[in-house]
Write a protein that holds these residues in place. Sequence first.
Motif, short mmCIF file in Angstrom:
data_model
loop_
_atom_site.label_atom_id
_atom_site.label_comp_id
_atom_site.label_asym_id
_atom_site.label_seq_id
_atom_site.Cartn_x
_atom_site.Cartn_y
_atom_site.Cartn_z
N LYS A 1 -5.59 7.87 -1.10
CA LYS A 1 -5.10 7.93 -2.48
C LYS A 1 -6.26 8.02 -3.46
O LYS A 1 -6.21 8.75 -4.46
CB LYS A 1 -4.27 6.67 -2.75
CG LYS A 1 -3.45 6.73 -4.00
CD LYS A 1 -2.40 7.80 -3.92
CE LYS A 1 -1.64 7.88 -5.24
NZ LYS A 1 -0.66 8.95 -5.24
N LEU B 1 0.81 -3.92 -5.63
CA LEU B 1 -0.47 -4.04 -4.94
C LEU B 1 -1.05 -5.43 -5.08
O LEU B 1 -1.50 -6.02 -4.09
CB LEU B 1 -1.46 -3.03 -5.53
CG LEU B 1 -1.73 -1.80 -4.70
CD1 LEU B 1 -2.72 -0.91 -5.39
CD2 LEU B 1 -2.20 -2.16 -3.33
N PRO C 1 -5.07 3.60 0.92
CA PRO C 1 -5.73 3.62 -0.40
C PRO C 1 -6.96 4.52 -0.44
O PRO C 1 -7.26 5.11 -1.49
CB PRO C 1 -6.10 2.17 -0.66
CG PRO C 1 -5.89 1.44 0.58
CD PRO C 1 -5.02 2.25 1.45
N THR D 1 0.83 -1.21 0.00
CA THR D 1 0.00 0.00 0.00
C THR D 1 0.86 1.25 0.00
O THR D 1 0.49 2.26 -0.60
CB THR D 1 -0.88 -0.02 1.26
OG1 THR D 1 -1.52 -1.29 1.31
CG2 THR D 1 -1.95 1.04 1.17
N LYS E 1 2.86 0.06 -9.69
CA LYS E 1 2.05 0.02 -8.47
C LYS E 1 1.13 -1.19 -8.48
O LYS E 1 0.91 -1.83 -7.45
CB LYS E 1 1.22 1.29 -8.37
CG LYS E 1 2.01 2.54 -8.10
CD LYS E 1 1.05 3.68 -7.95
CE LYS E 1 1.77 4.98 -7.80
NZ LYS E 1 0.85 6.11 -7.65
N ALA F 1 -6.34 2.16 -6.43
CA ALA F 1 -6.59 2.39 -5.00
C ALA F 1 -7.92 1.76 -4.60
O ALA F 1 -8.02 1.11 -3.56
CB ALA F 1 -6.60 3.89 -4.73
N GLN G 1 -5.00 5.18 -11.67
CA GLN G 1 -4.44 5.17 -10.31
C GLN G 1 -5.58 5.10 -9.29
O GLN G 1 -5.50 4.41 -8.28
CB GLN G 1 -3.59 6.43 -10.09
CG GLN G 1 -2.52 6.65 -11.12
CD GLN G 1 -1.16 6.23 -10.64
OE1 GLN G 1 -1.02 5.76 -9.52
NE2 GLN G 1 -0.15 6.37 -11.50
N LEU H 1 1.60 2.76 -3.24
CA LEU H 1 0.55 3.58 -3.87
C LEU H 1 0.89 5.06 -3.78
O LEU H 1 0.55 5.85 -4.65
CB LEU H 1 -0.78 3.35 -3.14
CG LEU H 1 -1.82 2.46 -3.77
CD1 LEU H 1 -3.08 2.45 -2.91
CD2 LEU H 1 -2.19 2.94 -5.15
#
Lengths: 98, 84
Positions: free
Chosen positions: B19, A44, B16, A28, A40, B32, B28, A31
């Motif tokens: 984000k 992840l 997340p 995480t 990423k 998340a 992106q 991120l």
Amino acid sequence: MTWTELPLVDGISNFCLVGGMVFWFWGTTQLLTRRSVLFKLHGLSVSDTLGSLAIVFGLLLKIPNEWPLLILAMICLAVWNTMLGYVLAYCSTSGDQP
Amino acid sequence: MTNAILITAILALLIPIYKACTEEDIWQKMLALSSVSSKVSIAILLVSVQRDDWSIGVVAVIVLSVGNAGLMLLANVLKRMGEA
């Protein structure tokens, strides 16, 4: 004393739970960096899938009477998270091809 | 022990979510949100095992499966919109 109260099994269970948390935070925190989507996504999907599998396995050792549900969750995790990682990678990059 | 793990899981969930709220790029943001979805389902599973309540656990497994499936469909819709 059932086998779940054995110190070894309790130790392994706690190790899996803490290990899963470490995986989660490792993936995480990536991120928050300024890297590409695929970089990423790799971090992840590895951390979410493996970390969650470790947490669920740790739970399985700690409280085994819910084993059918936890095994179903592990199968769902392994299948769906991997598939989602692939679909996100495919969809996010397919627009860039000439 | 499982209480501490649950609190740590909720802390891990905040990253997340932050984000997803601040990110401009759609992919992106999707990353998340997919992370939020799997972490939330594991947190629900943790609560269900702790309370020894199967119905909450079944909800967690459904969230895991259907949540990820929904994100996959959304990713394909975004791809098509990008091409159109």
